[in-house]
Design an enzyme around this catalytic site. Sequence first.
Site, PDB file in Angstrom:
ATOM      1  N   HIS A 186      46.138 -24.847 -62.163  1.00 13.65           N
ATOM      2  CA  HIS A 186      46.708 -25.100 -60.829  1.00 13.65           C
ATOM      3  C   HIS A 186      48.224 -24.850 -60.778  1.00 13.65           C
ATOM      4  O   HIS A 186      48.681 -24.071 -59.961  1.00 13.65           O
ATOM      5  CB  HIS A 186      46.366 -26.542 -60.414  1.00 13.65           C
ATOM      6  N   GLU A 221      50.197 -33.245 -51.090  1.00  8.37           N
ATOM      7  CA  GLU A 221      50.423 -33.901 -52.387  1.00  8.37           C
ATOM      8  C   GLU A 221      51.389 -35.082 -52.262  1.00  8.37           C
ATOM      9  O   GLU A 221      52.022 -35.471 -53.243  1.00  8.37           O
ATOM     10  CB  GLU A 221      50.945 -32.901 -53.424  1.00  8.37           C
ATOM     11  N   HIS A 246      56.609 -29.132 -56.978  1.00  7.32           N
ATOM     12  CA  HIS A 246      55.304 -28.624 -57.412  1.00  7.32           C
ATOM     13  C   HIS A 246      55.219 -27.135 -57.091  1.00  7.32           C
ATOM     14  O   HIS A 246      55.441 -26.735 -55.945  1.00  7.32           O
ATOM     15  CB  HIS A 246      54.185 -29.381 -56.695  1.00  7.32           C
ATOM     16  N   GLU A 279      66.555 -21.954 -75.978  1.00  5.33           N
ATOM     17  CA  GLU A 279      67.135 -22.997 -75.122  1.00  5.33           C
ATOM     18  C   GLU A 279      66.100 -24.050 -74.697  1.00  5.33           C
ATOM     19  O   GLU A 279      66.485 -25.128 -74.229  1.00  5.33           O
ATOM     20  CB  GLU A 279      67.785 -22.379 -73.883  1.00  5.33           C
ATOM     21  N   HIS A 290      53.151 -23.167 -58.099  1.00  5.34           N
ATOM     22  CA  HIS A 290      52.008 -22.473 -58.701  1.00  5.34           C
ATOM     23  C   HIS A 290      52.547 -21.354 -59.602  1.00  5.34           C
ATOM     24  O   HIS A 290      52.534 -20.183 -59.234  1.00  5.34           O
ATOM     25  CB  HIS A 290      51.091 -21.926 -57.613  1.00  5.34           C
TER      26      HIS A 290
HETATM   27  O1  2HA Z   1      48.786 -26.068 -51.026  1.00  2.00           O
HETATM   28  O2  2HA Z   1      49.948 -26.691 -53.696  1.00  2.00           O
HETATM   29  O3  2HA Z   1      48.421 -28.652 -54.552  1.00  2.00           O
HETATM   30  C1  2HA Z   1      49.602 -27.078 -51.454  1.00  2.00           C
HETATM   31  C2  2HA Z   1      49.343 -27.306 -52.870  1.00  2.00           C
HETATM   32  C3  2HA Z   1      48.339 -28.304 -53.229  1.00  2.00           C
HETATM   33 ZN    ZN Z   2      49.255 -26.891 -55.677  1.00  2.00          ZN
END
Ligand code: 2HA
Ligand code: ZN
Length: 275
Positions: free
Chosen positions: A211, A116, A140, A170, A142
């Site tokens: 995602h 990414e 980032h 909050e 998940h």
């Molecule tokens: O595996 O999270 O978006 C890496 C990620 C791709």
């Molecule tokens: Zn991801």
Amino acid sequence: MKVLEAKFVQGFIRMCNDGWEQGWHERNGGNLSYRMKKEEAESVKEELKTDGEWKAIGTSVPKLAGEYFLVTGSGKYFRNVILDPEDSLAIVEIDEKGEDYRICWGLVNGGRPTSELPSHLMNHEVKMQATGGKHRVIYHAHTTNVIALTFVLPLEDEVFTRELWEMATECPVVFPDGIGVVGWMVPGGRDIAVATSELMKKYDVAIWAHHGMFASGEDFDLTFGLMHTVEKSAEILVKMLSMRSDKLQTIIPQNFRDLAVDFKVTLPERFLYEK
Ligand code: 2HA
Ligand code: ZN
């Protein structure tokens, strides 16, 4: 100084492990990047290679020319970062056009920076500008409950912001500007990077439907704390929706307006619509 002795590197490793312990980084899921300060790059210079091969970023980030980033590696597991950071992480330098990068440290067993990288760098460029250089961290993850919500809530910034604000008092103080949402897109490329960085002009958080999430912040504590707060709120919403589909009582628009006065935040009226 050795890279692994530097405080920013230790903070980065701790944040990777915190994310793993939250359950947000199955297998190689998620990625983290940090825009190093000039003095931080200087302090570890003895270990930075200058003969790495320049490679295409896959997008153009001219305002990041000459910057150094500490990033997670593509295909690397957050779970392993604390055990073997030199295998999992890399320091990369951006060229003078903002189109290529080269590896200066890390990934000792081979590999590339995060898949990414285009999204991370385009977000960094936008947030660096929008905050006068204050934001340095893009994360980032998940996040389970936020992902679950992208199957049942309309994919609209107003709906996600309002519903998540309502779940914990909050929240409007932690993310007063709200949250952006992009519909499902192919990850890893320039298109999703452009869509996300557009949202980052207005928000510090962007949700990728089905995602995960991107968060931006000044340092590791603020950025991890932001991700954690949004995901905690999503967990409460999932629990609430599992108990019953409507609310018996909630935080109402006037409550938010009162909160905004006392906590000295501006809450855009477009999130305080009548339902
Ligand atoms: O595996 O999270 O978006 C890496 C990620 C791709
Ligand atoms: Zn991801």
